[in-house]
Design a protein around this motif. Structure first.
Motif, mmCIF file in Angstrom:
data_model
loop_
_atom_site.group_PDB
_atom_site.id
_atom_site.type_symbol
_atom_site.label_atom_id
_atom_site.label_comp_id
_atom_site.label_asym_id
_atom_site.label_seq_id
_atom_site.Cartn_x
_atom_site.Cartn_y
_atom_site.Cartn_z
ATOM 1 N N ILE A 33 -11.869 6.938 1.924
ATOM 2 C CA ILE A 33 -12.185 5.843 2.853
ATOM 3 C C ILE A 33 -11.064 4.814 2.864
ATOM 4 O O ILE A 33 -10.629 4.351 3.918
ATOM 5 C CB ILE A 33 -13.544 5.217 2.512
ATOM 6 N N LYS A 34 -10.563 4.447 1.698
ATOM 7 C CA LYS A 34 -9.474 3.463 1.613
ATOM 8 C C LYS A 34 -8.223 3.960 2.340
ATOM 9 O O LYS A 34 -7.611 3.222 3.115
ATOM 10 C CB LYS A 34 -9.146 3.173 0.148
ATOM 11 N N GLN A 35 -7.849 5.204 2.110
ATOM 12 C CA GLN A 35 -6.655 5.760 2.746
ATOM 13 C C GLN A 35 -6.796 5.777 4.267
ATOM 14 O O GLN A 35 -5.863 5.422 4.984
ATOM 15 C CB GLN A 35 -6.380 7.173 2.235
ATOM 16 N N VAL A 36 -7.944 6.186 4.761
ATOM 17 C CA VAL A 36 -8.132 6.252 6.214
ATOM 18 C C VAL A 36 -8.159 4.854 6.820
ATOM 19 O O VAL A 36 -7.555 4.615 7.865
ATOM 20 C CB VAL A 36 -9.410 7.045 6.576
ATOM 21 N N LEU A 37 -8.831 3.905 6.172
ATOM 22 C CA LEU A 37 -8.868 2.546 6.702
ATOM 23 C C LEU A 37 -7.480 1.918 6.736
ATOM 24 O O LEU A 37 -7.136 1.199 7.670
ATOM 25 C CB LEU A 37 -9.813 1.666 5.881
ATOM 26 N N GLU A 38 -6.678 2.172 5.729
ATOM 27 C CA GLU A 38 -5.373 1.533 5.650
ATOM 28 C C GLU A 38 -4.278 2.264 6.428
ATOM 29 O O GLU A 38 -3.398 1.635 6.986
ATOM 30 C CB GLU A 38 -4.946 1.388 4.188
ATOM 31 N N TYR A 39 -4.324 3.601 6.471
ATOM 32 C CA TYR A 39 -3.206 4.361 7.022
ATOM 33 C C TYR A 39 -3.583 5.377 8.086
ATOM 34 O O TYR A 39 -2.708 6.066 8.606
ATOM 35 C CB TYR A 39 -2.468 5.106 5.895
ATOM 36 N N GLY A 40 -4.859 5.501 8.400
ATOM 37 C CA GLY A 40 -5.305 6.560 9.295
ATOM 38 C C GLY A 40 -5.083 6.274 10.769
ATOM 39 O O GLY A 40 -4.949 5.124 11.190
ATOM 40 N N TYR A 41 -5.056 7.351 11.534
ATOM 41 C CA TYR A 41 -4.993 7.276 12.990
ATOM 42 C C TYR A 41 -6.416 7.266 13.541
ATOM 43 O O TYR A 41 -7.385 7.415 12.802
ATOM 44 C CB TYR A 41 -4.236 8.490 13.553
ATOM 45 N N ASP A 42 -6.521 7.108 14.847
ATOM 46 C CA ASP A 42 -7.844 7.120 15.482
ATOM 47 C C ASP A 42 -8.606 8.412 15.191
ATOM 48 O O ASP A 42 -9.810 8.387 14.956
ATOM 49 C CB ASP A 42 -7.717 6.940 16.998
ATOM 50 N N SER A 43 -7.902 9.527 15.205
ATOM 51 C CA SER A 43 -8.558 10.812 14.935
ATOM 52 C C SER A 43 -9.091 10.868 13.498
ATOM 53 O O SER A 43 -10.164 11.426 13.250
ATOM 54 C CB SER A 43 -7.586 11.970 15.180
ATOM 55 N N ASP A 44 -8.371 10.252 12.559
ATOM 56 C CA ASP A 44 -8.832 10.192 11.172
ATOM 57 C C ASP A 44 -10.074 9.311 11.060
ATOM 58 O O ASP A 44 -11.017 9.632 10.331
ATOM 59 C CB ASP A 44 -7.727 9.658 10.258
ATOM 60 N N TRP A 45 -10.063 8.205 11.773
ATOM 61 C CA TRP A 45 -11.206 7.294 11.777
ATOM 62 C C TRP A 45 -12.445 8.006 12.318
ATOM 63 O O TRP A 45 -13.534 7.877 11.772
ATOM 64 C CB TRP A 45 -10.887 6.050 12.593
ATOM 65 N N LYS A 46 -12.285 8.784 13.381
ATOM 66 C CA LYS A 46 -13.419 9.503 13.954
ATOM 67 C C LYS A 46 -13.988 10.512 12.958
ATOM 68 O O LYS A 46 -15.209 10.605 12.800
ATOM 69 C CB LYS A 46 -13.009 10.203 15.245
ATOM 70 N N LEU A 47 -13.115 11.252 12.279
ATOM 71 C CA LEU A 47 -13.580 12.202 11.257
ATOM 72 C C LEU A 47 -14.339 11.489 10.148
ATOM 73 O O LEU A 47 -15.398 11.942 9.709
ATOM 74 C CB LEU A 47 -12.396 12.951 10.646
#
Length: 101
Positions: A33-47
């Protein structure tokens, strides 16, 4: 879909320092969760949102010791949560700075 297949759908740069095959969506939830919130793209956020749900992401983010300021404000904003309720916010407020600019 098992954990390994789902983890491979995330952007490779999120887990550059980790063997993706050893990540478990349950036991490594805070890290993911931390990695996606800090460095993720929109597609990562959706996943992330599809797997954990907004409330679980919020609850996890609220208990993280450190979280990028923009990421903390983002999750606080979309969940209508007061930023002062986040652990990372209260911990950073209590840090002494080296230099007083």
């Amino acid at each position: 879909m098992d954990d390994i297949q789902l983890i491979k759908l995330y952007s490779p740069h999120l887990f550059w320092d980790t063997d993706r095959d050893t990540l478990d969506l349950g036991s490594h939830k805070n890290y993911i969760i931390k990695q996606v919130l800090e460095y993720g793209y929109d597609s990562d956020w959706k996943l992330l949102k599809d797997y954990y749900g907004i409330e679980e992401i919020r609850n996890t983010a609220m208990n993280l010791r450190s979280l990028d300021k923009k990421a903390a404000y983002f999750i606080a904003s979309i969940t209508n949560t007061n930023i002062q309720d986040f652990r990372c916010y209260t911990l950073i407020q209590s840090k002494n700075t080296l230099w007083n600019y």
